[in-house]
Scaffold this active site. Structure first.
Site, PDB file in Angstrom:
ATOM      1  N   GLN A  48       0.711  -1.171  -0.087  1.00  0.00           N
ATOM      2  CA  GLN A  48      -0.034  -0.030   0.099  1.00  0.00           C
ATOM      3  C   GLN A  48       0.961   1.260   0.152  1.00  0.00           C
ATOM      4  O   GLN A  48       2.056   1.234   0.512  1.00  0.00           O
ATOM      5  CB  GLN A  48      -0.782   0.098   1.336  1.00  0.00           C
ATOM      6  CG  GLN A  48      -0.429   0.168   2.511  1.00  0.00           C
ATOM      7  CD  GLN A  48      -1.424  -0.196   3.938  1.00  0.00           C
ATOM      8  OE1 GLN A  48      -2.467  -0.886   3.560  1.00  0.00           O
ATOM      9  NE2 GLN A  48      -1.345   0.589   4.691  1.00  0.00           N
ATOM     10  N   GLY A  49       0.411   2.199  -0.645  1.00  0.00           N
ATOM     11  CA  GLY A  49       0.952   3.438  -0.612  1.00  0.00           C
ATOM     12  C   GLY A  49       0.008   4.554  -0.476  1.00  0.00           C
ATOM     13  O   GLY A  49      -1.228   4.559  -0.363  1.00  0.00           O
ATOM     14  N   TYR A  50       0.543   5.882  -0.147  1.00  0.00           N
ATOM     15  CA  TYR A  50      -0.502   6.853   0.267  1.00  0.00           C
ATOM     16  C   TYR A  50      -0.246   8.168  -0.919  1.00  0.00           C
ATOM     17  O   TYR A  50       0.801   8.784  -1.256  1.00  0.00           O
ATOM     18  CB  TYR A  50      -0.327   7.559   1.276  1.00  0.00           C
ATOM     19  CG  TYR A  50      -0.440   6.386   2.598  1.00  0.00           C
ATOM     20  CD1 TYR A  50      -1.917   6.443   3.065  1.00  0.00           C
ATOM     21  CD2 TYR A  50       0.308   5.318   2.802  1.00  0.00           C
ATOM     22  CE1 TYR A  50      -2.161   5.628   4.010  1.00  0.00           C
ATOM     23  CE2 TYR A  50      -0.053   4.394   3.605  1.00  0.00           C
ATOM     24  CZ  TYR A  50      -1.415   4.376   4.065  1.00  0.00           C
ATOM     25  OH  TYR A  50      -1.845   3.591   5.109  1.00  0.00           O
ATOM     26  N   ILE A  51      -1.213   8.316  -1.694  1.00  0.00           N
ATOM     27  CA  ILE A  51      -1.323   9.599  -2.626  1.00  0.00           C
ATOM     28  C   ILE A  51      -1.560  10.915  -1.886  1.00  0.00           C
ATOM     29  O   ILE A  51      -0.804  11.679  -2.465  1.00  0.00           O
ATOM     30  CB  ILE A  51      -2.635   9.216  -3.478  1.00  0.00           C
ATOM     31  CG1 ILE A  51      -2.619   7.982  -4.272  1.00  0.00           C
ATOM     32  CG2 ILE A  51      -2.645  10.367  -4.387  1.00  0.00           C
ATOM     33  CD1 ILE A  51      -3.731   7.532  -5.152  1.00  0.00           C
TER      34      ILE A  51
END
Length: 161
Positions: free
Chosen positions: A28-31
């Site tokens: 998961q990553g954060y925009i």
């Protein structure tokens, strides 16, 4: 919109693995991450998800909107993420009518193992299995979005003192 109410705990040992009924890999990553609001993209095995979360209301509950998106869209959205990604294996461990989601982290967060349980209300009672450790609900150091910029490896020794 759904209100997510969850409590987070450190995990004492890996005995929970014997009780797990499922597991899957997560990246998961954060925009965006600002003022407690987050926009997250996640790939869980071969499924993509987009999640928007609001700031915590009481340290336990927050608004959450999540939708499954095509896997290819999720892969493309990682190009917009800031600070890299979090990688972990999640185990689903039943406990009474609920499940603990236990995350074993990798990379810069190697060695961190956390469990969370989603509840119907902040004061809902639940059983605490023997492998469950100290509660860290509301401790920002343990938010996945925080772990990107301040990985566990940088403050692990401080926690163990």
């Amino acid at each position: 919109m759904h209100i997510e109410t969850e409590r987070k705990f450190l995990v004492k040992d890996l005995s929970f693995k014997d009780l797990a009924v499922a597991s899957y890999e997560i990246r998961q990553g954060y925009i965006a991450h600002d003022g407690g609001n987050t926009v997250r993209v996640r790939i869980r095995d071969k499924q993509g998800f987009l999640t928007i979360k609001g700031p915590s209301v009481d340290g336990i509950s927050r608004h959450e909107w999540e939708r499954e998106i095509p896997l290819e869209d999720a892969r493309e959205l990682f190009l917009l993420c800031r600070g890299g990604s979090i990688e972990k294996t999640r185990y689903l461990v039943p406990e009474g009518p609920r499940f603990f989601e236990v995350d074993v982290f990798y990379g810069d967060n190697e060695g961190l193992v956390m469990a969370e349980i989603e509840l119907a209300s902040p004061d809902e009672a639940f059983e605490r299995p023997a492998w469950l450790g100290r509660e860290v609900t509301g401790d920002r150091r343990f938010y996945n979005s925080h772990l990107l910029n301040n990985p566990y490896k940088l403050w692990r020794e401080e926690l163990e003192k």
